[in-house]
Design a protein around this motif. Sequence first.
Motif, PDB file in Angstrom:
ATOM      1  N   ALA A  62      45.437  33.673  38.581  1.00 52.79           N
ATOM      2  CA  ALA A  62      46.507  34.286  37.788  1.00 52.79           C
ATOM      3  C   ALA A  62      46.417  33.919  36.316  1.00 52.79           C
ATOM      4  O   ALA A  62      46.712  34.747  35.452  1.00 52.79           O
ATOM      5  CB  ALA A  62      47.869  33.874  38.338  1.00 52.79           C
ATOM      6  N   GLY A  63      46.016  32.704  36.016  1.00 50.69           N
ATOM      7  CA  GLY A  63      45.912  32.301  34.621  1.00 50.69           C
ATOM      8  C   GLY A  63      44.865  33.080  33.850  1.00 50.69           C
ATOM      9  O   GLY A  63      44.910  33.155  32.621  1.00 50.69           O
ATOM     10  N   ARG A  64      43.944  33.689  34.567  1.00 52.52           N
ATOM     11  CA  ARG A  64      42.888  34.455  33.913  1.00 52.52           C
ATOM     12  C   ARG A  64      43.047  35.961  34.065  1.00 52.52           C
ATOM     13  O   ARG A  64      42.395  36.728  33.372  1.00 52.52           O
ATOM     14  CB  ARG A  64      41.539  34.024  34.478  1.00 52.52           C
ATOM     15  N   SER A  65      43.898  36.402  34.980  1.00 53.14           N
ATOM     16  CA  SER A  65      44.007  37.839  35.224  1.00 53.14           C
ATOM     17  C   SER A  65      45.312  38.460  34.732  1.00 53.14           C
ATOM     18  O   SER A  65      45.369  39.679  34.576  1.00 53.14           O
ATOM     19  CB  SER A  65      43.839  38.129  36.715  1.00 53.14           C
ATOM     20  N   ILE A  66      46.351  37.678  34.505  1.00 52.19           N
ATOM     21  CA  ILE A  66      47.598  38.218  33.967  1.00 52.19           C
ATOM     22  C   ILE A  66      47.375  38.571  32.505  1.00 52.19           C
ATOM     23  O   ILE A  66      46.716  37.837  31.764  1.00 52.19           O
ATOM     24  CB  ILE A  66      48.750  37.202  34.143  1.00 52.19           C
ATOM     25  N   ARG A  67      47.914  39.695  32.082  1.00 51.65           N
ATOM     26  CA  ARG A  67      47.641  40.203  30.740  1.00 51.65           C
ATOM     27  C   ARG A  67      48.112  39.238  29.653  1.00 51.65           C
ATOM     28  O   ARG A  67      47.395  38.975  28.699  1.00 51.65           O
ATOM     29  CB  ARG A  67      48.303  41.558  30.548  1.00 51.65           C
ATOM     30  N   TYR A  68      49.327  38.713  29.768  1.00 47.89           N
ATOM     31  CA  TYR A  68      49.861  37.785  28.768  1.00 47.89           C
ATOM     32  C   TYR A  68      50.297  36.486  29.453  1.00 47.89           C
ATOM     33  O   TYR A  68      51.484  36.235  29.610  1.00 47.89           O
ATOM     34  CB  TYR A  68      51.048  38.409  28.031  1.00 47.89           C
ATOM     35  N   PRO A  69      49.362  35.628  29.843  1.00 45.14           N
ATOM     36  CA  PRO A  69      49.743  34.418  30.586  1.00 45.14           C
ATOM     37  C   PRO A  69      50.328  33.313  29.711  1.00 45.14           C
ATOM     38  O   PRO A  69      50.871  32.355  30.226  1.00 45.14           O
ATOM     39  CB  PRO A  69      48.426  33.960  31.207  1.00 45.14           C
ATOM     40  N   HIS A  70      50.230  33.449  28.392  1.00 49.15           N
ATOM     41  CA  HIS A  70      50.671  32.371  27.507  1.00 49.15           C
ATOM     42  C   HIS A  70      51.977  32.683  26.784  1.00 49.15           C
ATOM     43  O   HIS A  70      52.352  31.962  25.873  1.00 49.15           O
ATOM     44  CB  HIS A  70      49.588  32.065  26.473  1.00 49.15           C
ATOM     45  N   PHE A  74      53.315  30.559  36.073  1.00 52.43           N
ATOM     46  CA  PHE A  74      53.264  29.560  37.142  1.00 52.43           C
ATOM     47  C   PHE A  74      54.154  29.966  38.318  1.00 52.43           C
ATOM     48  O   PHE A  74      53.736  29.895  39.479  1.00 52.43           O
ATOM     49  CB  PHE A  74      53.691  28.196  36.594  1.00 52.43           C
ATOM     50  N   LEU A  75      55.383  30.399  38.022  1.00 50.50           N
ATOM     51  CA  LEU A  75      56.291  30.797  39.096  1.00 50.50           C
ATOM     52  C   LEU A  75      55.779  32.025  39.843  1.00 50.50           C
ATOM     53  O   LEU A  75      55.881  32.103  41.073  1.00 50.50           O
ATOM     54  CB  LEU A  75      57.685  31.060  38.531  1.00 50.50           C
ATOM     55  N   ALA A  76      55.221  32.972  39.113  1.00 47.93           N
ATOM     56  CA  ALA A  76      54.664  34.161  39.765  1.00 47.93           C
ATOM     57  C   ALA A  76      53.475  33.793  40.645  1.00 47.93           C
ATOM     58  O   ALA A  76      53.339  34.294  41.767  1.00 47.93           O
ATOM     59  CB  ALA A  76      54.249  35.180  38.710  1.00 47.93           C
TER      60      ALA A  76
END
Length: 92
Positions: free
Chosen positions: A39-47, A68-70
Amino acid sequence: MLSSILLAAQATVPNTGTTWNWNGTPIIIASCLLVLLIAGRSIRYPHVGTKMPLPFPSIFNNPSVATFLAAMSFGHIIGVAAVLGLTNLGVI
């Protein structure tokens, strides 16, 4: 009157005999960590938002609290599905 109805309903509930155990816990933990890595690499706006204070931010790509929750929610869904599938197959 209400208590007698509840007692009558309670007596008709079958006892399945199954109890909770720790057999599926490593599978759920592994699936949560795997989804967190993905998820940290595939979510469009993880930050976007407040950062989650994880012990190894470089491994998990320093995700936000929402990421993190997702990831934990989806990891639990995948893990429970895997545990139920493996239990039905008789592996666990």
